[in-house]
Design a protein around this motif. Sequence first.
Motif, short mmCIF file in Angstrom:
data_model
loop_
_atom_site.label_atom_id
_atom_site.label_comp_id
_atom_site.label_asym_id
_atom_site.label_seq_id
_atom_site.Cartn_x
_atom_site.Cartn_y
_atom_site.Cartn_z
N ILE A 152 7.27 -26.38 16.24
CA ILE A 152 7.15 -26.22 17.68
C ILE A 152 5.67 -26.25 18.03
O ILE A 152 4.84 -25.72 17.28
N ASN A 153 5.34 -26.87 19.14
CA ASN A 153 3.93 -26.99 19.47
C ASN A 153 3.41 -25.69 20.10
O ASN A 153 4.16 -24.73 20.28
N TRP A 154 2.16 -25.67 20.47
CA TRP A 154 1.51 -24.42 20.82
C TRP A 154 2.11 -23.74 22.05
O TRP A 154 2.12 -22.51 22.13
N ASN A 155 2.64 -24.53 22.99
CA ASN A 155 3.18 -23.91 24.21
C ASN A 155 4.71 -23.99 24.27
O ASN A 155 5.30 -23.64 25.29
N GLY A 156 5.34 -24.45 23.22
CA GLY A 156 6.79 -24.47 23.17
C GLY A 156 7.45 -25.65 23.85
O GLY A 156 8.68 -25.69 23.94
N SER A 157 6.66 -26.61 24.30
CA SER A 157 7.23 -27.73 25.05
C SER A 157 7.77 -28.84 24.14
O SER A 157 8.50 -29.71 24.62
N ARG A 158 7.41 -28.82 22.88
CA ARG A 158 7.88 -29.85 21.96
C ARG A 158 8.40 -29.20 20.69
O ARG A 158 7.82 -28.24 20.18
N THR A 159 9.51 -29.74 20.20
CA THR A 159 10.08 -29.27 18.94
C THR A 159 10.47 -30.47 18.09
O THR A 159 10.69 -31.57 18.59
N ASN A 160 10.56 -30.22 16.81
CA ASN A 160 10.93 -31.27 15.87
C ASN A 160 11.77 -30.64 14.77
O ASN A 160 11.52 -29.48 14.38
N TYR A 161 12.77 -31.36 14.30
CA TYR A 161 13.69 -30.83 13.30
C TYR A 161 13.94 -31.83 12.18
O TYR A 161 13.96 -33.04 12.41
N ALA A 162 14.14 -31.30 11.00
CA ALA A 162 14.61 -32.14 9.90
C ALA A 162 16.06 -32.54 10.16
O ALA A 162 16.83 -31.76 10.75
N ASP A 163 16.42 -33.72 9.72
CA ASP A 163 17.79 -34.19 9.95
C ASP A 163 18.82 -33.27 9.31
O ASP A 163 19.93 -33.11 9.83
N SER A 164 18.47 -32.66 8.20
CA SER A 164 19.44 -31.84 7.47
C SER A 164 19.86 -30.59 8.22
O SER A 164 20.92 -30.01 7.91
N ILE A 165 19.09 -30.15 9.16
CA ILE A 165 19.40 -28.91 9.89
C ILE A 165 19.54 -29.12 11.39
O ILE A 165 19.84 -28.17 12.12
N ARG A 166 19.34 -30.32 11.86
CA ARG A 166 19.41 -30.60 13.28
C ARG A 166 20.80 -30.23 13.83
O ARG A 166 21.82 -30.57 13.25
N GLY A 167 20.80 -29.50 14.94
CA GLY A 167 22.06 -29.07 15.54
C GLY A 167 22.53 -27.71 15.05
O GLY A 167 23.39 -27.08 15.68
N ARG A 168 21.98 -27.24 13.93
CA ARG A 168 22.36 -25.92 13.41
C ARG A 168 21.23 -24.90 13.55
O ARG A 168 21.50 -23.71 13.72
N PHE A 169 20.01 -25.37 13.48
CA PHE A 169 18.85 -24.48 13.57
C PHE A 169 18.13 -24.74 14.90
O PHE A 169 18.07 -25.88 15.38
N THR A 170 17.56 -23.68 15.46
CA THR A 170 16.77 -23.79 16.68
C THR A 170 15.48 -23.01 16.52
O THR A 170 15.50 -21.82 16.16
N ILE A 171 14.37 -23.67 16.81
CA ILE A 171 13.07 -23.02 16.75
C ILE A 171 12.63 -22.70 18.17
O ILE A 171 12.85 -23.49 19.09
N SER A 172 12.02 -21.54 18.36
CA SER A 172 11.54 -21.14 19.67
C SER A 172 10.34 -20.23 19.49
O SER A 172 10.11 -19.71 18.40
N ARG A 173 9.60 -20.05 20.58
CA ARG A 173 8.47 -19.14 20.47
C ARG A 173 8.40 -18.23 21.67
O ARG A 173 8.70 -18.65 22.79
N ASP A 174 8.02 -17.00 21.42
CA ASP A 174 7.81 -15.99 22.44
C ASP A 174 6.31 -15.75 22.50
O ASP A 174 5.76 -15.00 21.69
N PRO B 261 -3.54 -26.37 13.92
CA PRO B 261 -3.95 -26.71 15.28
C PRO B 261 -3.32 -28.02 15.78
O PRO B 261 -3.12 -28.18 17.00
N ALA B 262 -3.00 -28.91 14.88
CA ALA B 262 -2.43 -30.20 15.26
C ALA B 262 -0.93 -30.22 15.03
O ALA B 262 -0.46 -30.11 13.89
N TYR B 263 -0.17 -30.36 16.09
CA TYR B 263 1.29 -30.36 16.00
C TYR B 263 1.80 -31.42 15.03
O TYR B 263 2.73 -31.20 14.25
N GLY B 264 1.18 -32.56 15.05
CA GLY B 264 1.64 -33.65 14.19
C GLY B 264 1.49 -33.39 12.71
O GLY B 264 2.17 -33.99 11.89
N ASN B 265 0.58 -32.48 12.36
CA ASN B 265 0.40 -32.17 10.95
C ASN B 265 1.57 -31.40 10.36
O ASN B 265 1.81 -31.45 9.14
N ILE B 266 2.29 -30.67 11.23
CA ILE B 266 3.38 -29.83 10.70
C ILE B 266 4.63 -30.68 10.55
O ILE B 266 5.63 -30.48 11.21
#
Length: 120
Positions: A47-69, A96-101
């Motif tokens: 998840i990026n620094w402000n929570g506006s973008r998320t990315n998931y591995a195909d193996s867990i997509r639809g089952r896992f959800t990432i969020s930030r408070d 610091p770089a979202y794309g690195n994760i």
Amino acid sequence: VQLQASGGGLVQAGDSLRLSCVVSGYRLAVGWFRQAPGEERKFVASINWNGSRTNYADSIRGRFTISRDSGKNTVNLEMNSLKPEDSAVYYCAADPAYGNIRTAGRTKYWGQGTLITVSS
């Protein structure tokens, strides 16, 4: 930067579990990786620094959800419909770089791992 992960444990297949990562640092993208015995560390979600973008591995997509408070400097990973193949040590990571994760080798900061075991 410090990352403190929590929430692992032993569950049964089909159960749900939540991992949390308390992050000290500013404007960091945060993600989760996992590593099963004998395997390389693999990307799970980010998840990026402000929570506006998320990315998931195909193996867990639809089952896992990432969020930030942001108010609690915490990133959560909600895991549903857990399977035995989800068993692994899960690591919280930040950069610091979202794309690195997406790649463990490009991610700068790491927390300690937390073990999840899913029994069948």
